[in-house]
Design an enzyme around this catalytic site. Structure first.
Site, PDB file in Angstrom:
ATOM      1  N   ASP A 146      46.419  49.013   6.829  1.00 23.02           N
ATOM      2  CA  ASP A 146      45.115  49.552   6.101  1.00 23.02           C
ATOM      3  C   ASP A 146      45.049  50.463   6.783  1.00 23.02           C
ATOM      4  O   ASP A 146      43.683  51.524   6.954  1.00 23.02           O
ATOM      5  CB  ASP A 146      44.281  48.322   6.733  1.00 23.02           C
ATOM      6  CG  ASP A 146      43.842  48.099   5.527  1.00 23.02           C
ATOM      7  OD1 ASP A 146      44.139  48.752   4.307  1.00 23.02           O
ATOM      8  OD2 ASP A 146      43.210  47.108   5.226  1.00 23.02           O
ATOM      9  N   ASP A 472      37.382  34.760   5.418  1.00 23.37           N
ATOM     10  CA  ASP A 472      38.397  33.329   5.242  1.00 23.37           C
ATOM     11  C   ASP A 472      37.192  32.267   5.142  1.00 23.37           C
ATOM     12  O   ASP A 472      37.476  31.870   3.508  1.00 23.37           O
ATOM     13  CB  ASP A 472      38.899  33.433   6.795  1.00 23.37           C
ATOM     14  CG  ASP A 472      37.799  33.327   8.265  1.00 23.37           C
ATOM     15  OD1 ASP A 472      36.951  34.520   7.700  1.00 23.37           O
ATOM     16  OD2 ASP A 472      37.801  33.695   8.638  1.00 23.37           O
TER      17      ASP A 472
HETATM   18  O1  LIG Z   1      39.850  46.913   7.014  1.00 19.73           O
HETATM   19  C1  LIG Z   1      40.334  45.784   7.773  1.00 19.73           C
HETATM   20  C2  LIG Z   1      39.651  45.430   8.782  1.00 19.73           C
HETATM   21  C3  LIG Z   1      41.102  44.229   9.339  1.00 19.73           C
HETATM   22  N1  LIG Z   1      41.643  44.359   8.822  1.00 19.73           N
HETATM   23  C4  LIG Z   1      43.113  43.304   9.870  1.00 19.73           C
HETATM   24  O2  LIG Z   1      42.413  41.759   9.129  1.00 19.73           O
HETATM   25  C5  LIG Z   1      42.960  40.961  10.380  1.00 19.73           C
HETATM   26  C6  LIG Z   1      41.634  40.369  11.861  1.00 19.73           C
HETATM   27  O3  LIG Z   1      40.797  41.570  12.279  1.00 19.73           O
HETATM   28  P1  LIG Z   1      40.619  41.532  13.596  1.00 19.73           P
HETATM   29  O4  LIG Z   1      39.618  42.709  13.875  1.00 19.73           O
HETATM   30  O5  LIG Z   1      41.234  40.656  15.080  1.00 19.73           O
HETATM   31  O6  LIG Z   1      39.135  40.072  13.425  1.00 19.73           O
HETATM   32  P2  LIG Z   1      38.954  38.651  14.611  1.00 19.73           P
HETATM   33  O7  LIG Z   1      37.563  38.326  14.563  1.00 19.73           O
HETATM   34  O8  LIG Z   1      39.614  38.979  15.641  1.00 19.73           O
HETATM   35  O9  LIG Z   1      39.457  37.824  12.907  1.00 19.73           O
HETATM   36  C7  LIG Z   1      39.465  37.159  12.949  1.00 19.73           C
HETATM   37  O10 LIG Z   1      38.357  36.885  11.295  1.00 19.73           O
HETATM   38  C8  LIG Z   1      38.613  37.411  10.406  1.00 19.73           C
HETATM   39  C9  LIG Z   1      37.409  37.219   9.975  1.00 19.73           C
HETATM   40  O11 LIG Z   1      35.979  37.656  10.359  1.00 19.73           O
HETATM   41  C10 LIG Z   1      39.610  36.779   9.956  1.00 19.73           C
HETATM   42  O12 LIG Z   1      39.437  37.206   8.637  1.00 19.73           O
HETATM   43  C11 LIG Z   1      40.548  36.537  11.389  1.00 19.73           C
HETATM   44  O13 LIG Z   1      42.045  36.180  10.405  1.00 19.73           O
HETATM   45  C12 LIG Z   1      40.523  35.723  12.202  1.00 19.73           C
HETATM   46  O14 LIG Z   1      41.013  35.726  12.623  1.00 19.73           O
HETATM   47  C13 LIG Z   1      43.427  41.646  10.996  1.00 19.73           C
HETATM   48  O15 LIG Z   1      44.894  41.806  10.967  1.00 19.73           O
HETATM   49  C14 LIG Z   1      43.290  43.755  10.720  1.00 19.73           C
HETATM   50  O16 LIG Z   1      44.308  43.898  10.981  1.00 19.73           O
HETATM   51  C15 LIG Z   1      42.462  44.561   7.855  1.00 19.73           C
HETATM   52  O17 LIG Z   1      44.037  44.117   7.227  1.00 19.73           O
HETATM   53  N2  LIG Z   1      41.551  45.831   7.449  1.00 19.73           N
END
Ligand SMILES: O=c1ccn([C@@H]2O[C@H](COP(=O)(O)OP(=O)(O)O[C@H]3O[C@H](CO)[C@@H](O)[C@H](O)[C@H]3O)[C@@H](O)[C@H]2O)c(=O)[nH]1
Ligand SMILES: [Mn+2]
Length: 774
Positions: A146, A472
């Protein structure tokens, strides 16, 4: 083993569902006692109202409201922990089968920002997935970027070259951890075994491999910091004149497993979906939906795994474990297979309570005993059919749908290649595409285009849901609502390991987003109660979801409750039972049991007393900062004033192989002593936190210096002192320098708010205090 009537035992040689024995059930029983104590305290409060034994109607009401919520919340949590189960899988049985019998799996990795998510991390995740023990021609790895970053593509191209050496090496020596940064981390756990050392060629190969990895890492690093320029041209020409939020679709087949043999290297595909400024892209959920369609039109595997870019496969048998569940259980009992979330960069004593492993275990194992665990966004295998919103039974209506292209078009969009792949999935026909590169070339970029989904069911009934930034939970709930159950697969060693944020500001951003996202689900037509009434979500499952979705709301009640002692001290009133009252005993016993239980649980898990205290402390801090803000964001979004953005969590760069011991976490710019120390920035989230501290300090100071306080009980004082102790890192922040200090602008604003709060409390006292003396 304790049998439980409400848990159906399902067994096959591949996968068994086993109730968890009494120690956890004791946990439930202790919690039942706590529930009874909570109820009796509510009764006490009601009695005091009817006996006219209250000196302030406002605090009485607020306390009653909060305590009612705590009781309800406790009841909900009890529901979750009542019938925990675990699943046991037997991958060795499955691995004996012929490769041809194993289903294909598409592996999805999402990344969104090459700065916040270092590409070397994504590369490690991708390598760990491509190297799993599973026939290579049944796997294809898709990376969604992204960030539309040529650096990410460059890193993946480098990774595919390294993979050709790495994967055969892993298989030859049965390497256990196939994320190279981890394997070469120097940590004792990954040193070569004695058997390996005896093989003469091993040392040579090991050193060679380590050198190759270092070279690759260095190349990527140099490209990242600009020391080496990526040459615009060839594959990279498409990136020219693009920005993160304005660019066409870019799909590159980085590596194709042309021989289609089980021993080869799995396909690797780069996908950056189209983005345009005025076109909503729905963050991660949007990215997942694009990956689903692109992979559908290319490899169309009936199963899909998705992981965040920081979450590598820590167990090489992970796909086999998941397939044990899918093939060993009845389809309706296994809609998706979720692995627990585990982390490798935990800070010592867990100052920000980021290690939710214990909580995740209770919730995951608990829900597994109801209708199945929730989907937590990463480390999860899905069925393509269910993601498309179809039924698992190949009944007439599905066949009908299949013929009816029009219906398919309406819900899934208008791409011939993609719709053909959907028809194939409906027929359970898994013949793979012949030539990936030409499939990619023919595939109209439309399926990854930003207006493909207009007027379709993507984001609602199909694919990952758009109605919340916690896509999710929303997506998993849709699958449960349709009546399917899910599986919680605790493999040993843990299936996947990811990173947690290691600084307070980053933790706050993450918690804020979660709070908003969960409330977005609860206060919408996706509320689990509707799903129980009008769809197939089980009643207990619905209660479990209600508990999870209100995680933020509970903290808001807790925040209000924690402000009551200051209000009472400032207005010379009370809200807790007095020391001589019998209700005080109930309260003390309840608190003792609750906290002792938590403490024991921590100790049982091999954690320290410090971890327990840190958890208690940070919960209060989150309530007054990130959760409060998450709640406000939700409110603003709910009334239509603002949108909610998915702010990506910043990830720490994985250590390079030269570090001696990666198990000792290193903060990259501070000495070891400061790891885990609270840091602050200009974020407005620190304002309410600091205000909270000031209010408690003011109340305590005023009563010390002679302010009238004869009606305040010992409970109020102790509570307030405890709050100051919880906020001690903020006290240090008031005197700290640089990032360890709370910025003066924040301190000034907080002082202003605290002044207003104290003033309002004292002004309101005259309105609410019941004048008992006539
Ligand atoms: O516009 C976006 C924003 C995020 N991501 C991806 O989404 C994932 C999760 O993002 P992260 O910033 O790591 O969020 P976390 O809060 O750590 O993630 C948790 O919480 C999210 C929901 O809030 C879930 O989607 C994730 O799987 C879960 O690990 C990463 O691989 C990002 O690269 C995208 O692909 N596009
Ligand atoms: Mn993450």
């Amino acid at each position: 083993m304790e049998e439980n009537s409400s848990v159906k035992l399902v067994s096959s040689p591949l996968c068994q569902k086993i109730p968890i024995k009494s120690s956890l059930l004791n946990r439930a029983k202790i919690n039942l006692i706590i529930l009874l104590l909570l109820i009796s305290l509510l009764v006490y409060r009601l009695l005091s109202y009817f006996n006219n034994d209250i000196n302030n109607g406002f605090t009485w009401f607020l306390a009653f409201l909060c305590e009612s919520w705590f009781t309800f919340e406790h009841f909900l949590s009890l529901n979750i922990m009542w019938t925990p189960v675990q699943f046991k899988t037997h991958p060795q049985t499955l691995s004996q089968r012929d490769a041809a019998e194993l289903p294909a799996v598409d592996l999805f990795v999402t990344t969104a920002d090459a700065t916040l998510e270092p590409p070397i991390m994504t590369v490690n995740t991708v390598l760990s997935l491509m190297a799993v023990d599973y026939p290579a021609h049944k796997l294809a790895c898709y990376v969604s970027d992204d960030g539309c970053s040529p650096l990410t593509l460059y890193s993946l191209v480098e990774a595919s070259k390294f993979a050709r050496l790495w994967i055969p090496f892993c298989k030859k020596y049965d390497v256990q951890v196939r994320a190279p940064f981890r394997y070469f981390s120097g940590s004792a756990a990954f040193r070569p075994s004695d058997d390996d050392k005896k093989r003469s060629e091993f040392h040579l190969e090991w050193r060679g491999m380590k050198k190759e990895y270092e070279n690759m890492r260095q190349k990527i690093e140099e490209a990242a910091n600009g020391a080496v320029q990526i040459e615009w041209g060839g594959d990279y020409a498409t990136f020219e004149n693009t920005t993160k939020s304005d660019h066409p679709t870019i799909i590159k087949v980085i590596w194709e497993n042309k021989e289609r043999g089980p021993e080869g290297i799995p396909h690797l595909v780069y996908v950056s979906r189209e983005k345009r400024p005025n076109c909503p892209h729905h963050y991660k959920a949007g990215a997942m939906n694009v990956l689903t369609r692109v992979s559908g039109a290319m490899t169309n595997a009936p199963f899909m795994l998705n992981v965040d870019c920081d979450m590598f496969a820590n167990n090489p048998k992970i796909v086999l474990h998941a397939m044990c569940c899918f093939l060993g259980l009845k389809p309706q009992d296994c809609a998706f297979v979720q692995f627990p979330q585990d982390f490798y960069n935990q800070l010592k004593d867990d100052p920000f309570a980021t290690n939710m492993a214990a909580a995740v275990q209770i919730v995951g194992g608990g829900m597994a005993g109801i209708q199945g665990p929730l989907y937590i966004g990463t480390g999860c295998f899905h069925r393509r059919k269910l993601i498309y919103g179809f039924s698992l039974d190949n009944n007439a209506d599905v066949q009908g749908k299949e013929d009816d292209r029009k219906v398919l078009k309406e819900s899934l969009g208008n791409s011939t290649e993609f719709l053909n792949s959907v028809t194939q999935i409906l027929k359970d026909d898994s013949s793979p595409v012949q030539d990936l590169s030409s499939a990619a070339a023919q595939l109209s970029p439309q399926v990854a285009g930003c207006d493909y989904e207009q007027g379709t069911s993507w984001g609602t009934k199909v694919g990952w849901g758009y109605a919340s930034v916690t896509e999710d939970i929303l997506t998993g709930m849709r699958i449960h609502r349709e009546g399917w159950s899910s599986v919680w697969c605790g493999a040993n060693p843990p299936g996947f390991l990811g990173t947690v944020p290691t600084s307070l500001p980053v933790c706050l951003l993450q918690k804020k987003r979660w709070t908003t996202g969960l409330l977005q689900v609860f206060f919408s037509k996706n509320n689990p109660l509707f799903d129980t009434l009008y769809a197939k979500l089980g009643f207990r499952q619905s209660l479990a979801y209600i508990w999870i979705l209100n995680w933020g709301l509970s903290s808001i009640f807790d925040l209000c409750y924690s402000l009551l002692p200051t209000y009472c001290i400032l207005t010379n009133s009370n809200f807790l039972p007095k020391a001589h009252e019998p209700a005080m005993v109930l309260l003390v016993v309840r608190l003792l049991i609750q906290h002792l239980q938590n403490l024991c649980f921590n100790l049982q898990c091999g954690l320290s007393v410090r971890v327990w205290w840190n958890g208690l402390r940070i919960a209060k801090i989150y309530s007054a900062t990130s959760i409060l803000f998450g709640f406000l964001c939700f409110l603003l979004n709910f009334v239509g004033i603002s949108d909610v953005a998915f702010e990506v969590t910043q990830k720490d760069q994985p250590d390079s192989c030269d570090d001696q011991d990666s198990d000792d976490h290193k903060d990259h710019d501070v000495s070891k002593n400061n790891v885990g120390r609270f840091t602050f920035d200009e974020s407005p989230m620190f304002i309410p936190g600091t205000t909270f501290l000031f209010v408690h300090l003011t109340a305590l100071a005023l009563s010390l210096f002679g302010h009238e306080h004869d009606k305040v009980g010992v409970g109020e004082y102790l509570y307030s002192v405890l709050m100051v102790l919880c906020f001690w890192p903020f006290v240090r922040g008031l005197f700290g320098k640089g990032k360890y200090g709370i910025p003066s602008s924040i301190v000034l604003k907080a002082a202003g708010f605290a002044f207003i709060f104290v003033h309002l409390c004292r002004a309101s006292a005259s309105v609410f205090l019941i004048k008992r003396d006539g």
